[in-house]
Structures are given as C-alpha cells and as structure tokens.
Design an enzyme around this catalytic site. Structure first.
Site, short mmCIF file in Angstrom:
data_model
loop_
_atom_site.label_atom_id
_atom_site.label_comp_id
_atom_site.label_asym_id
_atom_site.label_seq_id
_atom_site.Cartn_x
_atom_site.Cartn_y
_atom_site.Cartn_z
N TYR A 33 0.83 -1.20 0.00
CA TYR A 33 0.00 0.00 0.00
C TYR A 33 0.87 1.25 0.00
O TYR A 33 0.65 2.19 -0.78
CB TYR A 33 -0.93 -0.01 1.22
CG TYR A 33 -1.88 1.17 1.25
CD1 TYR A 33 -3.15 1.09 0.67
CD2 TYR A 33 -1.51 2.39 1.84
CE1 TYR A 33 -4.02 2.17 0.69
CE2 TYR A 33 -2.37 3.47 1.85
CZ TYR A 33 -3.62 3.36 1.28
OH TYR A 33 -4.46 4.44 1.28
N GLU A 108 -33.76 0.26 9.81
CA GLU A 108 -32.32 0.00 9.83
C GLU A 108 -31.77 0.31 11.22
O GLU A 108 -32.40 1.03 12.01
CB GLU A 108 -31.61 0.87 8.78
CG GLU A 108 -31.77 2.36 9.00
CD GLU A 108 -31.14 3.17 7.88
OE1 GLU A 108 -30.32 2.61 7.14
OE2 GLU A 108 -31.48 4.36 7.74
N LYS A 110 -29.85 2.01 14.30
CA LYS A 110 -29.55 3.41 14.65
C LYS A 110 -28.18 3.44 15.32
O LYS A 110 -28.02 2.97 16.45
CB LYS A 110 -30.61 3.98 15.57
CG LYS A 110 -30.39 5.45 15.91
CD LYS A 110 -31.49 5.98 16.81
CE LYS A 110 -31.32 7.47 17.07
NZ LYS A 110 -30.07 7.76 17.80
#
Length: 649
Positions: A33, A108, A110
């Site tokens: 990387y 969804e 929280k």
C-alpha cells in the site's frame, strides 16, 4: 507513468484503502500500500492538473485550523421521536395511517455517533457540516475528507445533501483510549464521544489517524425522482457509500418487531455502537403529507433499545448553572460500568425529581442507560438505608455568584447575567448568528476576553477599543477593526433581536417579537398581567420574563440606551389573497426569494420549503424544477411572479 497507468493505480489504491479502512479486511500488505501510495503521490505532485479527485492521497489531513466556522444546512436536520415499546410503535403507526392505510416501513440500525451532513455539487464533496442546532452547524470539511468511507467524488451531478452518523469501531475506541492512557490524557467515556472528539480536531491529521466511519441514514435537499425511501437509499449506496447491516423494508408490526429483536441480538457482533432502530415511512409522498412537528418528522421515529440498569451508590449532589441560569442537580455516583462505558454521574433533571424519588446522599439506587447520553436514576432502595443517609436541600442561592435564586418549583434559576458561571455563555449566545450576529466574536475569543478580565458582561462589548485588544495574542489590526465594526453594526438592530439575544428562559425569537411589537421600549417595565393577556404567552413565560427584567433591569436599560434599537410598530394584517395560506417559492425571480418570503409573511402567509397536498400556492420563477413538477402532479395552484403581484394589487 502515463495518465492511464496513473488512473489504474488510483483505482487500485482506492480499492485497497476501502478494504483496509472501511471493511477492516486488508487485501494488500502495508508495504504494498505504501509503495503504491508513493507512486501515485509522486505523479500527482508532477502533474497536479491530472490528479484524481477521489485519490486516497488527499485524505492525510491538511493545514491546522484556528477554529471551526459556522455553516448553514441547505435543509433542516431534524431530531427523532423516540418510542420504547410495542404499544408506542402501534400508536405511531396508527397516526401515520390517518394519511395512508397501505404503508411500508423502511427499518435500519440506529448508530450511536455524531450526525453529519455532506453537501455534494457537480459530483464533488463541497462541504461537511455537523448537525449543530439542526439549521446551523460547524464546517468540518477538512476533517471529513480524511475519512475513507466518505467519497470525495460521486456520479450524481445535482446539488444534494447526504446525511449520516460519524462513528468509531469499538476495537478502534479501545486502541485510542489505550494510547491516551499511555500519554497521560483523559480517556473518552464511550465510542460516541471518541467519534465526536475526533471529528472536531483542529488538526485534520489527528482525525485521519482515528479511522472514523460514516454510516449513511438519509438525504436532505435533493432533486432525485424516486418514489420510496428504499429506492432513494439504494441509489445513495450505489454512489460509493457503505450499506448498513440488517436493513429491511417491513410491512407490519410483527415484521418490525422481528427485525428490532434481531438487531438487539446482533449488537455484540456489529462493530459499532447501536442505540436503537430507525423506522421511516417508505413512501416519499406520504412523508410529505405527514410533514413535521416543531421537533421531528411525523414519518420517522427511533425505536430505542431496552434500558440497561445497574445498582450503585450516590456520593454527592452537585449543582450546575446553565446558560440561562437554570440550576440542574447532578448525582455523583460510585463508578459503575454500563453498556461499554464507566458511569460516574447521573442526571436528576430538577429538585422535584429528587423529592419524587425521595433521594438522599449515600442512598443505594438503580441507574439506567436507555440510549441516552446521560444515565438517570430510576429507583431508590429505601429499605437498604443504614442511617448514614442525608436529606438533599433545595438551594436558595447561586453556587457561583451567591445571588438569590428564583424558585419556580420545577425550575430553579439564577437570573443574574453577570454570574460568572453563565457570563461567558450569555455573551456567546448574545453574539451568535441567530441573535446579534457579531461576526468574529466566537467562543474562544469570548472566553479569552473574559479570562483576561477585559469584559465582564454583555455591556462591556460596547466599551471595547483598539487599545484594549492590541496586546492580545493573535489580534492584529485587521482582526481588531473587523470585530469592533461587527459590534458597532449591531447598533440600530430591531428591539426583538436584543430581547431574544438575552437568553431569557422560555422566551424565544417568536415570543420576543410578539412582546416587543406589543410594548415597544416599555418591555423592561411590563408586568405579569400585561404579558399573560397576550395570546400564546403563558404564566410560566410571563413570570420568567418579569423576574428576568427585575434582576437585570439596569443592565437591559443601559443596553437599549447604547444600541438605540429600531422599534417595529404593530400592524394589523388586512384581508388579502395570501393571509392564512401556505405558500412554496421555487425558481429564480426578479428579486430574491428571501425578500418575497418576508413580504408574504407580513401579509399573514406561511412560507414552506416543501410541496404537499396542504400547499395553497406554488409561486415559481425561471428554472423552477421539481417543486413546480410536484405542484402540477398534486393539483396545487401555481402562480408566476406577475400573477402573484396581480393578486397583491
């Protein structure tokens, strides 16, 4: 390296960075990387005109800031209505069904973090703003650009707000605290505080090290043409944002409850902290019809997780003095580990709550966390008392300035604007954008001026001079003159702005304007009976206003004398085509929409930002866009600017 080779290497670097920072699953070694990153960076330095807008090299952090600038959201960021059980869920659904019987629910997890609004224009990240008060937040764009889960470029070219929660993984939270312990720094209480603190670093390179994560949960202003929330969000994820786990469209209470309990069961394996499940009406037209309350959308709610409770002992009761002088008792408890964080304090709200609980010092109590930032005491074990308990007395004097407190029962307040506990915050509030808007008088400068004993209260702002400021660190000639000019520009402001800027308990902008229109400069002498006679001014508001003016009578009179405010005259609105009507403005007109909005409001109209079946008129100019299209679709009457003026004539 050719431009094509560079682009290919950038795409590979983006893929590797996403796997490492976002998925926490590296697909390349650090050496690989770093080597590729250096090659890409070298090309960009030699060919800046060819630099990829989404290159990971741009995420290492830029220059160190002196402070954060305030910034406006394009559309308001709302709070969520909380529900805690099945019956409250059913009640919420039944209210929504009054508009539409056939509902779907977008559900969804929280996430527990810091809310963020991203503004993209022409496909490029233009600005990142914290939630703030919902209308105005802090510009943290430089810091957000270091987050690999936030695309710097997207394919959507229109102006759009993308909203979500900035969070930090539990594992990264532990690493940060371990390092802070090693450095002798104060530990973060929980991952939410770590995320918020990391986001607000003045040095973006520190933010870049914290591996913050952005979870999308919605969109603000946009011109997308989707009909459901689920379709809109699938499109947002396709732009490069990460899709959250355990997301589903449900069709009834049973399906919602099943998902809710599935998320609860998965809390330990999801790498970020959760505090509930968000439920939204899926159909966007129904959302528009339901609209909003003062605080939250009627089409969305947060189904909070069950409370986590522990027992502990109360060691002390300390008194906090807030910006408006409200005295809040806080319980100091023996350190107790609850739901991933150590709790040492608990809110008690007020002294009526202490009396209701029959709470005493040295009592053993139950303390709970239910998705709240501050835990609270719910029960006192009176049967476990051993004779060492001490009754808690209501205070009669301010713990900071010793002035006599106003005891309203539920609220106990220090009314003294010169109280050292509230003087900094009272000046900050007075100078804020929504009050007197003194540009250049930010939090740190107010604190500096007070700490250096250059000013002692609001009045002292108007005796500031070049000589008093020239020796302060960081104060150059231009900065001093700009600040002095900004203060001088407040002279001649409307009276109601001054009254609102004083931060009187229960008295906001609307009430300030109403009182000032009614009484003019005599507001400092108005009595209780006169105030409660006004429509919308209740007993508590009237009492608070009168007591404030009693304590600060001399200060307010001097302030009015210095500023010499403009006193608006009360005008009765006569009958006209727009009185009591709901109006939406769109497109470009011969004068600014702000001017038209103000003129319509003077006529008694309510100017809204969104079109629904309840809209009476949509007034449009050139390049009107989606609001005009929606008005036509819903059968709402549309008016050109000339047609509006004809109705006014």
């Amino acid at each position: 390296m050719t431009k094509l080779e560079y682009d290919q290497k950038v795409e590979k670097l983006i893929l590797w960075a996403h796997a490492y920072y976002v998925q926490d699953n590296p697909i390349a070694t650090d050496e690989e990387y770093d080597k590729l990153n250096r090659e890409v960076l070298a090309y960009e330095q030699n060919n800046p005109q060819d630099a990829h807008p989404n290159s990971p090299t741009k995420r290492v952090g830029g220059f160190v800031l002196e402070g954060f600038q305030k910034a406006n959201h394009l559309s308001r960021m709302w709070s969520q209505e909380d529900i805690f059980n099945t019956q409250e869920l059913i009640d919420w659904i039944n209210r929504a069904k009054k508009v539409n019987e056939n509902l779907e629910y977008y559900c969804e997890p929280k996430f527990d973090g810091a809310s963020m609004n991203l503004i993209y224009e022409h496909g490029v990240l233009k600005q990142a703003i914290t939630r703030g008060d919902g209308s105005v937040g802090e510009d943290v764009t430089n810091n957000v650009k270091t987050m690999h889960s936030v695309p710097l470029q997207i394919k959507e070219q229109s102006l759009i707000e993308i909203r979500g929660e900035v969070v930090i993984r539990k594992s990264d939270f532990e690493k940060i605290n371990a390092q802070r312990l090693k450095n002798g720094e104060q530990l973060f209480a929980n991952p939410r505080n770590a995320a918020s603190g990391s986001l607000r670093q003045l040095d973006p390179s520190i933010t870049a090290q914290r591996k913050l994560f952005f979870n999308v949960w919605g969109i603000g202003q946009n011109s997308l043409e989707f009909k459901t929330n689920s379709q809109s969000m699938e499109y947002i994820y396709s732009l490069g944002f990460v899709k959250p786990p355990l997301q589903r469209v449900c069709h009834n209470v049973q399906e919602i409850e099943e998902l809710y309990h599935q998320i609860i069961d998965s809390r330990d394996v999801i790498p970020m902290m959760l505090d509930g499940m968000v439920i939204k009406i899926n159909d966007l037209e129904t959302q528009d019809e339901l609209g909003f309350t003062v605080k939250y959308p009627k089409w969305s709610c947060a189904y909070k997780f069950p409370a986590v409770e522990k027992s502990t002992r109360v060691k002390d009761i300390i008194l906090q003095v807030g910006r408006t002088g409200v005295i809040t008792p806080v319980a100091v408890v023996e350190p107790t580990h609850i739901d991933g964080s150590t709790v040492e304090r608990a809110t008690l709200h007020n002294f009526d709550e202490i009396a209701r609980l029959d709470l005493r010092l040295n009592d053993e109590v139950i303390i709970i966390k239910s998705g709240d930032i501050i835990p609270k005491i719910t029960k006192v074990f009176t049967d476990r008392r051993d004779g060492t308990q001490i009754e808690v007395q209501r205070p009669t004097s301010c713990p900071k300035c010793q002035s006599e407190l106003l005891d309203e029962g539920t609220l106990i307040k220090c009314q003294n604007l010169d109280c050292e506990a509230r003087v900094v915050n009272s000046i900050i509030y007075f100078a804020s954008k929504n009050c007197m808007n003194i540009d250049g008088l930010g939090n740190k400068i107010v604190e500096l001026l007070v700490n250096e004993k250059i000013i002692f209260d609001i009045l002292d702002l108007y005796s500031l001079s070049y000589e008093k400021l020239k020796n302060l660190e960081g104060f150059k000639e231009k900065k001093i003159n700009n600040l002095l000019n900004a203060i001088d520009n407040t002279k001649g402001s409307e009276l109601h702005r001054i009254i609102n800027a004083l931060g009187i308990e229960h008295i906001g902008e609307v009430a300030s304007k109403q009182i000032c229109l009614e009484f003019g400069l005599d507001v400092v002498n108005v009595n209780y009976e006169q105030l409660v006679a006004l429509d919308g001014i209740g007993e508590q508001m009237a009492n608070s206003f009168c007591e404030f003016m009693r304590v600060n009578h001399e200060l307010v009179n001097k302030l009015i004398e210095i500023i010499h405010p403009k006193v608006e005259e009360k005008v009765e609105v006569s009958e006209n085509a727009f009185k009591g009507k709901t109006v939406v403005l769109t497109g470009t007109m011969s004068v600014s929409r702000g001017v038209i909005k103000k003129n319509l409001e003077v006529l008694g109209a309510k100017v809204s930002s969104s079109v629904s079946k309840k809209t009476d008129y949509v007034i449009y100019g050139e390049e009107a866009g989606s609001k005009y299209d929606k008005a036509v679709e819903l059968g709402v009457q549309t008016l050109t600017e000339d047609e509006m003026n004809a109705l006014l004539d």
